[in-house]
Design an enzyme around this catalytic site. Structure first.
Site: not given
Length: 677
Positions: A367, A486, A457, A124, A49, A118, A174, A369-371
């Protein structure tokens, strides 16, 4: 590889040291930074400005000698823009008829495109602008004469680059940005995508953070880019201090910020994503509704078309000037990481708690699976039962080894179930699978090693069939484990595999985030050492469905070897579903993120093998796979079970973020990727 070919616009904010009340010197410093912005490939550069004289000149701004000098300086800047590409925005006091206005002057290619006065004059504390200036609303003209040209004048101007689709910018000064309804709000409703604020803004303690909040929230509320630039070194320190703060934000995200209190000239540069803004606005019906509510104000905005005619060095604009996260679903930075991870798990846990309470069911069948996926779901179940005050033993966990289950994953399943205190059982599915294969007349039943999709499957189906019947028998709820990645790729057995359950807490959690959440769980502790060790092994192991026996060399079936790296697919998924980007842009962004290991931050908790690099050909190859699989797998997502949405990256639930026909073709996306459109 130009950023401009992929819906970006490079913008810059310039903070020169101020030569107080010396317009000639300020013009020279401004021209130097304009040239730098041109060399950086910017389409627009903005200055502070009253930058041609200094904001803190006070009563000197009413002196004819200074105002004459400002006009000469402005003409110097205008002439200098003939040799450069960017639109230039400078601040200057201008005499219009008998009044003095605090203005932003918009210049391109040797011509002034418009002048924005502006609107709101602070009067103030340390500000006394009404002592000197008239406000935009005080003018009785909508154009002025500069030199031999009639120039649009007003706070209602939006400048539109006709040869850079989507770049429409509005300029305010501003205090205009600090009022409850800034003029740029009306401009945004009228289509402005870049909101620029030329500011003086002396600094006080805490003001830097307030400016950041103001700039980012303004860009978010208006679904726009926002450029803010304030005065710096050289302004009068009689009673104030100046830090030269400059920020570039986009839809709530800070892209670039200057070094405050620098005594040297500064130029910050960022590439704003015009495609993203367009996509976000097209989805935000509420924003369009407000355009209708305030149609008169929006229609009153004047559009000023112009041609940028950018002539840029291809090498300069090939390197994207913004961070592209390799892992868009994963929280980055230590400061936010803990809270973000807690938020994700809290959403999953609260979803499960609410479902258990609503159904009155006090048992879970899962279930293990350990994954990765079943591990996270099990941790969520444990936390939910603890919150409800239910015994963990009512979590009935089953590990179900098949023909290719590895000893390590089977052992980890038992360790997890035992160390977490759930009721764990091993249930061998091979006899029932053999019976099913025999009933089908499958060659495997005769001892022939035929490992086709039926062979795979049958095992997946038997696991889920057992889980559902166990849930019937025990009066429990089958907790799903399949993840967002997935579902996106269709890498889940339809109906009787990991695609189906009574409730799925992982349904909108991508694979890369699951890996990160488990690493975070390891880092934060709270589990027995046996659990922690099992979690470490799980995140370090190859992702595998373990449906086909290892080959002669001991290599196990690899999911990513078949469908591609999840880290790339999650990247593609985020940008396709969140922003609807063209495949060519997705490939470009992936190259920016993954083509060089020095680009872009990633979490320090990610494993070294997740910091891979991919060349353009590899990215294109897997993007093609992603597009084909994503489009052909919608029928699986259409029938997905309930589960909580986790993040802004979205969910693929047909009841939530994503609705798509199950028989759509990927042809248009593939043609665009290969440059055939």
């Amino acid at each position: 590889m130009s950023t401009y070919s992929h819906g970006f616009a490079r913008i810059a904010a310039a903070v020169p040291p101020v030569a107080l009340a010396d317009p000639h010197e300020n013009a020279a410093r401004t021209v130097e930074l304009i040239q730098r912005a041109h060399d950086e490939g910017a389409a627009l550069v903005a200055f502070p400005e009253l930058g041609l004289c200094g904001y803190s000149v006070d009563d000197l701004v009413q002196q004819d000698a200074l105002l004459d000098g400002v006009m000469d300086a402005l003409m110097t800047v205008v002439e200098a823009t003939r040799r450069v590409s960017p639109v230039v925005l400078v601040g200057a006091p201008l005499r219009i008829d008998d009044a003095l206005y605090n203005c932003a002057v918009i210049i391109h290619d040797g011509q002034v495109l418009g002048v924005a006065p502006k609107s709101y004059l602070p009067n103030y504390r340390e500000f006394y602008e009404q002592r000197y200036f008239a406000a935009a609303r005080d003018t009785v003209v909508d154009s002025i004469t500069l030199g031999d040209h009639e120039i649009p004048f007003g706070a209602d101007l939006v400048f539109e680059a006709v040869d850079l689709p989507g770049l429409r910018f509005h300029v305010e000064v501003c205090e205009d940005g600090w009022v409850p309804i800034p003029p740029s709000t009306w401009a945004a409703l009228a289509g402005a995508t870049l909101l620029v604020n030329l500011s003086g803004s002396p600094v006080t303690v805490g003001k830097e953070e307030y400016r950041r909040t103001l700039a980012t929230s303004h860009s978010a509320r208006n679904v726009a880019a926002h450029l803010y630039v304030a005065s710096g070194f050289g302004e009068s320190t009689t009673d104030l201090a100046w830090d030269g703060d400059a920020l570039i934000a986009e839809n709530g995200t800070l892209l670039a910020r200057s070094e405050t209190f620098s005594m040297d000239p500064q130029l910050i540069v960022a590439d704003v994503d015009l495609d993203r803004i367009r996509q976000e606005r097209s989805r935000m019906i509420s924003m369009r509704d407000q355009v209708g509510d305030y149609a008169d104000q929006a229609r009153a905005i004047r559009r000023i078309p112009f041609e940028l005619d950018l002539a840029l060095d291809d090498d300069v604009v090939a390197d994207l000037r913004r961070t592209v996260l390799r892992f868009p679903f994963v929280p980055t930075g230590t400061a936010d990481r803990d809270q973000r991870c807690r938020d994700v798990l809290d959403i999953q846990v609260q979803g499960l708690v609410a479902r258990l309470r609503a159904t009155g069911i006090g048992k879970i069948v899962i279930g293990v699976s350990g994954g990765l996926d079943s591990t996270l779901a099990l941790l969520v179940a444990v936390q939910a039962f603890d919150l409800l005050g239910l015994p963990r033993t009512d979590i009935r966990a089953y590990t179900m080894p098949g023909f290719a289950t590895g000893d390590a994953t089977l052992a980890r399943s038992h360790v997890l179930m035992d160390s977490l205190g759930v009721t764990g059982t091993e249930l061998d599915i091979r006899p029932s699978c053999e019976r099913m294969l025999a009933d089908l007349g499958h060659p495997f039943a005769d001892g022939r090693p035929v490992y086709d999709v039926t062979f795979e499957n049958v095992q997946a189906g038997e696991r889920t069939s057992h889980l559902f019947r166990l849930a019937n028998y025990l009066g429990g709820l089958v907790l799903g484990t399949g993840d967002l990645s997935e579902l996106a790729l269709g890498w889940c057995t339809y109906g009787v595999g990991d695609q189906m359950s009574h409730y799925n807490v992982n349904g909108s959690v991508p694979k890369t985030l699951i890996q990160h959440l488990i690493r975070w769980k390891i880092a934060t502790g709270g589990y027995p050492e046996a659990t922690i060790e099992a979690l470490r092994e799980i995140v370090d192991d190859v992702i595998s469905p373990e449906l086909v026996p290892a080959d002669a060399d001991g290599n196990v079936q690899s999911t990513e070897g078949k469908v591609g790296p999840y880290e790339l697919h999650d990247f593609f998924l985020y940008h396709l579903t969140r922003f609807g980007y063209r495949p060519s842009k997705m490939a470009y962004l992936a190259h920016q993120a993954w083509g060089d290991s020095s680009r872009g931050p990633w979490s320090d908790m990610l494993a070294p093998e997740q910091r891979n690099q991919y060349d353009a050909a590899t990215i294109e190859r897997w993007l093609e796979v992603f597009l084909k699989r994503f489009m052909s797998s919608q029928f699986k997502r259409t029938a997905m079970p309930n589960g909580p949405k986790i993040g802004s990256g979205g969910s693929l639930s047909p009841r939530g973020d994503w609705r798509s026909p199950s028989d759509a073709s990927a042809a248009a996306w593939l043609r665009e990727l290969h440059g055939e459109l």
